[in-house]
Design a protein around this motif. Sequence first.
Motif, PDB file in Angstrom:
ATOM      1  N   ALA A 243       0.833  -1.205   0.000  1.00  0.00           N
ATOM      2  CA  ALA A 243       0.000   0.000   0.000  1.00  0.00           C
ATOM      3  C   ALA A 243       0.866   1.253   0.000  1.00  0.00           C
ATOM      4  CB  ALA A 243      -0.923  -0.014   1.218  1.00  0.00           C
ATOM      5  N   ASP A 244       1.903   1.248   0.822  1.00  0.00           N
ATOM      6  CA  ASP A 244       2.817   2.384   0.876  1.00  0.00           C
ATOM      7  C   ASP A 244       3.524   2.573  -0.463  1.00  0.00           C
ATOM      8  OD1 ASP A 244       4.101   4.517   2.163  1.00  0.00           O
ATOM      9  OD2 ASP A 244       5.824   3.265   2.667  1.00  0.00           O
ATOM     10  N   SER A 245       3.882   1.468  -1.099  1.00  0.00           N
ATOM     11  CA  SER A 245       4.586   1.539  -2.383  1.00  0.00           C
ATOM     12  C   SER A 245       3.695   2.088  -3.486  1.00  0.00           C
ATOM     13  CB  SER A 245       5.094   0.144  -2.775  1.00  0.00           C
ATOM     14  OG  SER A 245       5.990  -0.363  -1.804  1.00  0.00           O
ATOM     15  N   LEU A 246       2.441   1.678  -3.504  1.00  0.00           N
ATOM     16  CA  LEU A 246       1.537   2.130  -4.560  1.00  0.00           C
ATOM     17  C   LEU A 246       1.209   3.614  -4.440  1.00  0.00           C
ATOM     18  CD1 LEU A 246      -0.966  -0.876  -4.772  1.00  0.00           C
ATOM     19  CD2 LEU A 246       1.130  -0.484  -6.064  1.00  0.00           C
ATOM     20  N   LEU A 247       1.379   4.165  -3.252  1.00  0.00           N
ATOM     21  CA  LEU A 247       1.150   5.601  -3.055  1.00  0.00           C
ATOM     22  C   LEU A 247       2.386   6.437  -3.371  1.00  0.00           C
ATOM     23  CD1 LEU A 247      -0.863   5.481   0.286  1.00  0.00           C
ATOM     24  CD2 LEU A 247      -1.711   6.416  -1.868  1.00  0.00           C
ATOM     25  N   ASP A 248       3.511   5.785  -3.567  1.00  0.00           N
ATOM     26  CA  ASP A 248       4.781   6.485  -3.767  1.00  0.00           C
ATOM     27  C   ASP A 248       4.895   6.968  -5.215  1.00  0.00           C
ATOM     28  OD1 ASP A 248       7.348   7.405  -3.866  1.00  0.00           O
ATOM     29  OD2 ASP A 248       8.249   5.646  -2.922  1.00  0.00           O
ATOM     30  N   PRO A 249       4.982   8.280  -5.447  1.00  0.00           N
ATOM     31  CA  PRO A 249       5.118   8.789  -6.824  1.00  0.00           C
ATOM     32  C   PRO A 249       6.361   8.249  -7.532  1.00  0.00           C
ATOM     33  CG  PRO A 249       4.587  10.567  -5.292  1.00  0.00           C
ATOM     34  CD  PRO A 249       4.911   9.371  -4.458  1.00  0.00           C
ATOM     35  N   VAL A 250       7.406   7.955  -6.769  1.00  0.00           N
ATOM     36  CA  VAL A 250       8.624   7.416  -7.380  1.00  0.00           C
ATOM     37  C   VAL A 250       8.348   6.048  -7.995  1.00  0.00           C
ATOM     38  CG1 VAL A 250      10.987   6.659  -6.932  1.00  0.00           C
ATOM     39  CG2 VAL A 250      10.106   8.718  -5.813  1.00  0.00           C
ATOM     40  N   MET A 251       7.532   5.241  -7.319  1.00  0.00           N
ATOM     41  CA  MET A 251       7.189   3.924  -7.862  1.00  0.00           C
ATOM     42  C   MET A 251       6.344   4.069  -9.128  1.00  0.00           C
ATOM     43  SD  MET A 251       8.660   1.670  -5.969  1.00  0.00           S
ATOM     44  CE  MET A 251       7.814   0.091  -6.097  1.00  0.00           C
ATOM     45  N   ALA A 252       5.437   5.038  -9.138  1.00  0.00           N
ATOM     46  CA  ALA A 252       4.641   5.277 -10.344  1.00  0.00           C
ATOM     47  C   ALA A 252       5.536   5.714 -11.499  1.00  0.00           C
ATOM     48  CB  ALA A 252       3.574   6.332 -10.066  1.00  0.00           C
TER      49      ALA A 252
END
Length: 455
Positions: A243-252
């Motif tokens: 969940a934290d990763s999917l909210l991270d703009p860097v991951m997007a």
Amino acid sequence: MSSLIDRVAACYGMEAKALWSCWRWRGSRPRHESGGVRADGEVVLNAAGREVLARLCGVGQEVLGRALPSWGREGAKFPAGEGGEGGEPLAVWRAGGAVVGPVAFGCRLCAARRTGAAVRVLRYAPRWERVCVRHGRWQLDADADQPHEYLDLRGLPEVAAAQRRWAGVARRAVRAGVGPEEVFALAHAVVARWWEGAYGWEREELWPRRLHQIAGGNAGDDLEWWRIVGRDAVIFPEVVTVADSLLDPVMAQRVWADSGGERPRPLPADGKFCRRLGARVGREWLGPLIAVEGGGPLIAWIGAVVRLRRSPEKQPGPNVRFEENLWWVRQEHQPSTMAVQLRVLSREKKMPGSGTNWRAVVPAEQRFVITNLLGEAEEQLQQLHGAQVGVTAEVARSLLEGLSRGTDLLDQVLLRVMAAAVNAGVGVDEVARWARLSAEEAAEVLRVTVAAEDQ
């Protein structure tokens, strides 16, 4: 609300059933398929019924409304004209999850500490609020037909730590303009899908250790049962991390780079996003497995990220389409609850094959052959329409040859369906009965079929 009625009756020195006579009841208490009473049964009252309960409690309805989540949630259970004030006090039984949301058992030790009585407690609680940090317990869903109220987490501090981390993830979601429940639902669907495929992960070590830990040290012969009951607790740390990763703009941004940006290309097996996501959940080797996964909620999220980057005018809004909503989890991607999975497991034990899905247990190539044979048989038999015209000998020859060919094709389908059913776990006796054969005939037919396929 049902527990409140029971406590009020106890205060008056009455049996709960005696107090229930203050309302006219509709329906019966929810039960499991086994006949046992569901722990999450909830009572919904109409306006007149709520007024009666408030008088019995000696507490204002405003106070009860703040204390009881189901207060005032009548829904469509009361006919028109029977839900308002001044009418007959009515009560209806409903499953708690259909009234407010997920129902979980509360911690008996916490209840005893606060009230002095170690009684069963139920509470409406989402899955990110299931850990009793004080006593190291994961509070289970109350709608499932199983005997446990909690799982012991005292040897798994990472689960309690994940609940503490979730508070920060929820705040990040709010800042991003997304409901925390939407983010959690997507992350939970992603990790639950991984959980189903984890049998094939030779390098997986964390989940087996946690699962055996909550099972008392060793799940033993009940491994499949514990996999169902323990899933949400075991995968919870990874759910919060995802969940934290999917909210991270860097991951997007990594997704955008992996997709080729303005020059589309297939998602590479060694892409930056998948490798980084695997590293975040403590599995450096997981990235390539994620990248080649066919479909699923994570791939759907990746697709939505790419589409929104390529068409900025479609940014999420009140009228956004489902496929453009980053956090929408399609129905087919939503993981089954513990209650549903236990019902399936129970049916499977009673009658093998009754709890499984045909498309899941029969290989695609077998289903393809069966479909083709059925199509050929249908085409062959359709050619016989209007064939009863002409010279007697010619008509008879045409009909008999066509019927013989169609019957031969249907026999092949019958044999393949029988073999597929038995391989999927359905009992030979059941297969024989459905095929209108004796058990001995069915066994011989299957033996010959298997021998022919092996040649």
